[in-house]
Design a protein around this motif. Structure first.
Motif, PDB file in Angstrom:
ATOM      1  N   VAL A   1       0.846  -1.191   0.000  1.00  0.00           N
ATOM      2  CA  VAL A   1       0.000   0.000   0.000  1.00  0.00           C
ATOM      3  C   VAL A   1       0.884   1.244   0.000  1.00  0.00           C
ATOM      4  CG1 VAL A   1      -1.699   1.324   1.315  1.00  0.00           C
ATOM      5  CG2 VAL A   1      -1.890  -1.157   1.159  1.00  0.00           C
ATOM      6  N   VAL A   2       0.612   2.166  -0.911  1.00  0.00           N
ATOM      7  CA  VAL A   2       1.388   3.396  -1.012  1.00  0.00           C
ATOM      8  C   VAL A   2       0.605   4.536  -0.384  1.00  0.00           C
ATOM      9  CG1 VAL A   2       2.605   2.630  -3.068  1.00  0.00           C
ATOM     10  CG2 VAL A   2       0.451   3.861  -3.310  1.00  0.00           C
ATOM     11  N   GLY A   3       1.313   5.603  -0.078  1.00  0.00           N
ATOM     12  CA  GLY A   3       0.664   6.752   0.535  1.00  0.00           C
ATOM     13  C   GLY A   3       1.382   7.166   1.799  1.00  0.00           C
ATOM     14  N   GLY A   4       0.895   8.184   2.441  1.00  0.00           N
ATOM     15  CA  GLY A   4       1.515   8.692   3.643  1.00  0.00           C
ATOM     16  C   GLY A   4       1.350   7.756   4.823  1.00  0.00           C
ATOM     17  N   VAL A   5       2.265   7.878   5.778  1.00  0.00           N
ATOM     18  CA  VAL A   5       2.197   7.086   6.999  1.00  0.00           C
ATOM     19  C   VAL A   5       1.147   7.689   7.924  1.00  0.00           C
ATOM     20  CG1 VAL A   5       3.470   6.275   9.017  1.00  0.00           C
ATOM     21  CG2 VAL A   5       4.612   6.413   6.805  1.00  0.00           C
ATOM     22  N   ARG A   6       0.223   6.859   8.393  1.00  0.00           N
ATOM     23  CA  ARG A   6      -0.877   7.342   9.226  1.00  0.00           C
ATOM     24  C   ARG A   6      -0.811   6.811  10.657  1.00  0.00           C
ATOM     25  NH1 ARG A   6      -6.247   6.752   5.607  1.00  0.00           N
ATOM     26  NH2 ARG A   6      -7.067   7.950   7.384  1.00  0.00           N
ATOM     27  N   GLY A   7       0.117   5.905  10.914  1.00  0.00           N
ATOM     28  CA  GLY A   7       0.245   5.369  12.254  1.00  0.00           C
ATOM     29  C   GLY A   7       1.371   4.357  12.321  1.00  0.00           C
ATOM     30  N   SER A   8       1.406   3.611  13.411  1.00  0.00           N
ATOM     31  CA  SER A   8       2.440   2.608  13.602  1.00  0.00           C
ATOM     32  C   SER A   8       1.846   1.359  14.231  1.00  0.00           C
ATOM     33  CB  SER A   8       3.571   3.140  14.491  1.00  0.00           C
ATOM     34  OG  SER A   8       3.116   3.334  15.817  1.00  0.00           O
ATOM     35  N   LEU A   9       2.492   0.227  13.978  1.00  0.00           N
ATOM     36  CA  LEU A   9       2.145  -1.039  14.599  1.00  0.00           C
ATOM     37  C   LEU A   9       3.410  -1.621  15.206  1.00  0.00           C
ATOM     38  CD1 LEU A   9      -0.127  -3.879  13.361  1.00  0.00           C
ATOM     39  CD2 LEU A   9       2.206  -4.404  14.038  1.00  0.00           C
TER      40      LEU A   9
ATOM     41  N   GLY B   1      -8.143 -11.635  14.670  1.00  0.00           N
ATOM     42  CA  GLY B   1      -9.538 -11.264  14.894  1.00  0.00           C
ATOM     43  C   GLY B   1      -9.804 -10.859  16.331  1.00  0.00           C
ATOM     44  N   LEU B   2      -8.904 -11.247  17.251  1.00  0.00           N
ATOM     45  CA  LEU B   2      -9.066 -10.898  18.662  1.00  0.00           C
ATOM     46  C   LEU B   2      -8.380  -9.587  19.013  1.00  0.00           C
ATOM     47  CD1 LEU B   2      -8.422 -14.418  20.243  1.00  0.00           C
ATOM     48  CD2 LEU B   2     -10.621 -13.367  19.674  1.00  0.00           C
ATOM     49  N   ALA B   3      -7.644  -9.024  18.063  1.00  0.00           N
ATOM     50  CA  ALA B   3      -6.886  -7.801  18.330  1.00  0.00           C
ATOM     51  C   ALA B   3      -7.804  -6.583  18.293  1.00  0.00           C
ATOM     52  CB  ALA B   3      -5.763  -7.637  17.309  1.00  0.00           C
ATOM     53  N   HIS B   4      -7.566  -5.650  19.205  1.00  0.00           N
ATOM     54  CA  HIS B   4      -8.275  -4.370  19.229  1.00  0.00           C
ATOM     55  C   HIS B   4      -7.284  -3.266  18.886  1.00  0.00           C
ATOM     56  CE1 HIS B   4     -11.957  -6.012  21.021  1.00  0.00           C
ATOM     57  NE2 HIS B   4     -11.163  -6.755  21.764  1.00  0.00           N
ATOM     58  N   LEU B   5      -7.669  -2.381  17.992  1.00  0.00           N
ATOM     59  CA  LEU B   5      -6.759  -1.325  17.567  1.00  0.00           C
ATOM     60  C   LEU B   5      -6.645  -0.215  18.602  1.00  0.00           C
ATOM     61  CD1 LEU B   5      -7.657  -1.024  13.781  1.00  0.00           C
ATOM     62  CD2 LEU B   5      -5.972  -2.495  14.898  1.00  0.00           C
ATOM     63  N   ASP B   6      -7.525  -0.205  19.593  1.00  0.00           N
ATOM     64  CA  ASP B   6      -7.509   0.866  20.586  1.00  0.00           C
ATOM     65  C   ASP B   6      -6.769   0.489  21.865  1.00  0.00           C
ATOM     66  OD1 ASP B   6      -9.028   2.565  18.966  1.00  0.00           O
ATOM     67  OD2 ASP B   6     -10.885   1.604  19.627  1.00  0.00           O
ATOM     68  N   MET B   7      -6.315  -0.732  21.970  1.00  0.00           N
ATOM     69  CA  MET B   7      -5.600  -1.159  23.170  1.00  0.00           C
ATOM     70  C   MET B   7      -4.629  -2.272  22.801  1.00  0.00           C
ATOM     71  SD  MET B   7      -8.596  -3.340  25.115  1.00  0.00           S
ATOM     72  CE  MET B   7      -9.720  -1.943  25.012  1.00  0.00           C
ATOM     73  N   PRO B   8      -3.544  -2.439  23.570  1.00  0.00           N
ATOM     74  CA  PRO B   8      -2.591  -3.510  23.274  1.00  0.00           C
ATOM     75  C   PRO B   8      -3.241  -4.882  23.387  1.00  0.00           C
ATOM     76  CG  PRO B   8      -1.635  -1.896  24.780  1.00  0.00           C
ATOM     77  CD  PRO B   8      -3.102  -1.576  24.679  1.00  0.00           C
ATOM     78  N   TYR B   9      -2.821  -5.771  22.516  1.00  0.00           N
ATOM     79  CA  TYR B   9      -3.325  -7.145  22.502  1.00  0.00           C
ATOM     80  C   TYR B   9      -2.167  -8.048  22.913  1.00  0.00           C
ATOM     81  CZ  TYR B   9      -4.765 -11.617  20.390  1.00  0.00           C
ATOM     82  OH  TYR B   9      -5.057 -12.936  20.166  1.00  0.00           O
ATOM     83  N   LYS B  10      -2.339  -8.760  24.027  1.00  0.00           N
ATOM     84  CA  LYS B  10      -1.300  -9.636  24.537  1.00  0.00           C
ATOM     85  C   LYS B  10      -1.801 -11.067  24.552  1.00  0.00           C
ATOM     86  CE  LYS B  10       0.761  -6.069  27.482  1.00  0.00           C
ATOM     87  NZ  LYS B  10       1.214  -5.714  28.858  1.00  0.00           N
ATOM     88  N   ALA B  11      -0.900 -11.999  24.211  1.00  0.00           N
ATOM     89  CA  ALA B  11      -1.303 -13.400  24.146  1.00  0.00           C
ATOM     90  C   ALA B  11      -0.119 -14.302  24.460  1.00  0.00           C
ATOM     91  CB  ALA B  11      -1.855 -13.733  22.758  1.00  0.00           C
ATOM     92  N   THR B  12      -0.427 -15.431  25.090  1.00  0.00           N
ATOM     93  CA  THR B  12       0.538 -16.512  25.275  1.00  0.00           C
ATOM     94  C   THR B  12       0.246 -17.559  24.220  1.00  0.00           C
ATOM     95  OG1 THR B  12       0.699 -16.110  27.663  1.00  0.00           O
ATOM     96  CG2 THR B  12       1.420 -18.257  26.844  1.00  0.00           C
ATOM     97  N   LEU B  13       1.215 -17.815  23.355  1.00  0.00           N
ATOM     98  CA  LEU B  13       1.019 -18.737  22.242  1.00  0.00           C
ATOM     99  C   LEU B  13       1.843 -19.992  22.432  1.00  0.00           C
ATOM    100  CD1 LEU B  13       1.287 -16.219  19.244  1.00  0.00           C
ATOM    101  CD2 LEU B  13      -0.739 -16.829  20.577  1.00  0.00           C
ATOM    102  N   LEU B  14       1.331 -21.102  21.921  1.00  0.00           N
ATOM    103  CA  LEU B  14       2.064 -22.360  21.901  1.00  0.00           C
ATOM    104  C   LEU B  14       2.606 -22.591  20.503  1.00  0.00           C
ATOM    105  CD1 LEU B  14      -0.296 -24.619  24.030  1.00  0.00           C
ATOM    106  CD2 LEU B  14       1.921 -23.689  24.714  1.00  0.00           C
ATOM    107  N   GLY B  15       3.802 -23.132  20.417  1.00  0.00           N
ATOM    108  CA  GLY B  15       4.405 -23.468  19.135  1.00  0.00           C
ATOM    109  C   GLY B  15       4.235 -24.948  18.861  1.00  0.00           C
TER     110      GLY B  15
ATOM    111  N   VAL C   1       3.535 -12.725  23.311  1.00  0.00           N
ATOM    112  CA  VAL C   1       3.473 -11.792  22.191  1.00  0.00           C
ATOM    113  C   VAL C   1       2.532 -10.644  22.533  1.00  0.00           C
ATOM    114  CG1 VAL C   1       2.904 -11.539  19.740  1.00  0.00           C
ATOM    115  CG2 VAL C   1       3.880 -13.678  20.574  1.00  0.00           C
ATOM    116  N   SER C   2       2.884  -9.451  22.086  1.00  0.00           N
ATOM    117  CA  SER C   2       1.973  -8.309  22.224  1.00  0.00           C
ATOM    118  C   SER C   2       1.949  -7.535  20.918  1.00  0.00           C
ATOM    119  CB  SER C   2       2.396  -7.395  23.378  1.00  0.00           C
ATOM    120  OG  SER C   2       3.650  -6.793  23.120  1.00  0.00           O
ATOM    121  N   LEU C   3       0.794  -6.970  20.625  1.00  0.00           N
ATOM    122  CA  LEU C   3       0.573  -6.211  19.401  1.00  0.00           C
ATOM    123  C   LEU C   3      -0.106  -4.900  19.778  1.00  0.00           C
ATOM    124  CD1 LEU C   3       0.699  -6.551  16.194  1.00  0.00           C
ATOM    125  CD2 LEU C   3      -1.694  -7.223  16.370  1.00  0.00           C
TER     126      LEU C   3
END
Length: 218
Positions: free
Chosen positions: A15-23, A139-153, A169-171
């Motif tokens: 996607v091209v264009g200006g930067v509008r935020g960060s992840l 699908g469980l991530a919210h853009l308004d708050m950090p999403y933290k999870a314990t994942l199994l490999g 992991v946190s997003l």
């Protein structure tokens, strides 16, 4: 000591264009569930549509674990800090990023075994390095708050789908002017999607979806 942050280009890929935020994606710890203390773990992350090999993070083992005590005793490792955080420029608004997450469904995270010390020249060959895959459900991530999870490999072989690793992991996303300004010079990431420039991941076709190629990371 400040931990390094790896710059991860931009999202959604192509996607091209200006930067509008960060992840920001952080892996605060990663460990093998049944491995000797010298078995380290590195993590590879590649977003849906991202060209190339993605980004490799080197998170520490959990504090107080056998691997943590082992690495603390290695003098040559005391000052080595691997990047456990990747930051991406976001080139779309909240609704479009949410739609990208929904279409992608899950972020496939590959875990690969590393060793703190090279094997001795006279040592017999050991087993192949461990390799596992974990899945962050976007699908469980919210853009308004950090999403933290314990994942199994989960392993591929010899026992497919066996739980052999664990990671934290946190997003987090930010659409503030300061976050956008800090990443304004980030180049747009090349894309493997057929029509990512129009911000429609569905045009990539069902065969491009992670659920149908979740193990196709090599």
């Amino acid at each position: 000591r400040t931990e390094p942050v790896m710059r991860g280009d931009s999202l959604p890929p192509g996607v091209v264009g200006g930067v509008r935020g960060s992840l920001t994606l952080s892996v605060s710890s990663a460990e093998w569930l049944d491995a000797p203390p010298d078995a380290g773990c590195e993590v590879r992350v590649r977003w849906w549509g991202e060209a190339g090999e993605g980004r490799v993070l080197r998170p520490p083992p959990p504090v107080g674990s056998a691997a943590d005590h082992y690495q603390a005793g290695l003098s040559h490792r005391r000052d080595e800090v691997g990047a456990a955080t990747a930051q991406y420029a976001v080139r779309c608004g909240r609704p479009q990023l949410k739609r990208y997450f929904e279409d992608m469904r899950e972020l496939v995270i590959e875990l690969r075994e590393t060793r703190a010390l090279p094997p001795s020249r006279d040592a017999p060959p050991g087993p192949p390095p461990r390799r596992a895959f974990a899945y962050l459900h976007l699908g469980l991530a919210h853009l308004d708050m950090p999403y933290k999870a314990t994942l199994l490999g989960y392993s591929l072989a010899p026992a497919q789908d066996a739980e052999i690793a664990r990671l934290e992991v946190s997003l987090a996303t930010s659409f503030s002017a300061a976050a956008a300004a800090a990443l304004q010079g980030t180049p747009a990431t090349p894309s493997l999607l057929a029509d990512a420039a129009h911000l429609d991941p569905r045009t990539g076709g069902a065969h491009d979806h992670p659920s149908s190629r979740r193990l196709n990371l090599s």
